[in-house]
Motif scaffolding. Structure first.
Motif: not given
Length: 109
Positions: A96-100
Motif C-alpha cells: 500500500v505504501g509503495t503503490v501510494l
C-alpha cells in the motif's frame, strides 16, 4: 565469458549462499539443543533495528524546505501505519505504501 554463463554462475552462487544460511544454524546449534540467550536476544531486536535503519536511509535525502515539502513521504508513511494498524499485515502495508508513494510522485506531485 558469455552472458548466459555469467548469469548461471551468479544464480548458482546465490542459491548456494541461500542454502548455506538455512543450513548453518542447524550445523552450529544442532537439532534440539538450546539456542543461546544472546542469539534469542538478537532474533528479537535485529528486525526492529533493521526497519529503523531502512526508514532513516529512505528519508535521509527528503527535503522539507522545498516543494513538495515531504508530503508524498508523509502521506505514504501514514498509509503504511494506518493499513498496518487496520489489518496487521506487514506485506499489505508495504505494498500500500509503495503503490501510494509511486502514485504520488509520478502523478500528483
Amino acid at each position: 565469458m558469455t552472458d548466459y554463463r555469467h548469469a548461471l554462475i551468479i544464480i548458482l552462487v546465490m542459491g548456494l549462499m541461500t542454502l548455506a544460511t538455512r543450513i548453518l544454524p542447524v550445523l552450529i546449534f544442532g537439532r534440539g539443543e538450546k539456542v543461546p540467550d544472546y542469539i534469542m536476544y538478537l532474533g528479537r531486536t535485529v528486525p526492529y533495528t533493521a526497519m529503523g535503519l531502512l526508514i532513516v536511509y529512505c528519508l535521509k535525502d527528503v527535503s522539507i524546505a522545498s516543494a513538495p515539502f515531504a508530503l508524498p513521504e508523509i502521506i505514504a508513511m501514514a498509509a503504511v501505519i494506518g493499513s498496518y494498524l487496520w489489518k496487521r499485515n506487514s506485506i499489505l502495508s508495504v505494498v500500500v505504501g509503495t503503490v501510494l508513494y509511486m502514485f504520488l510522485i509520478q502523478v500528483v506531485f
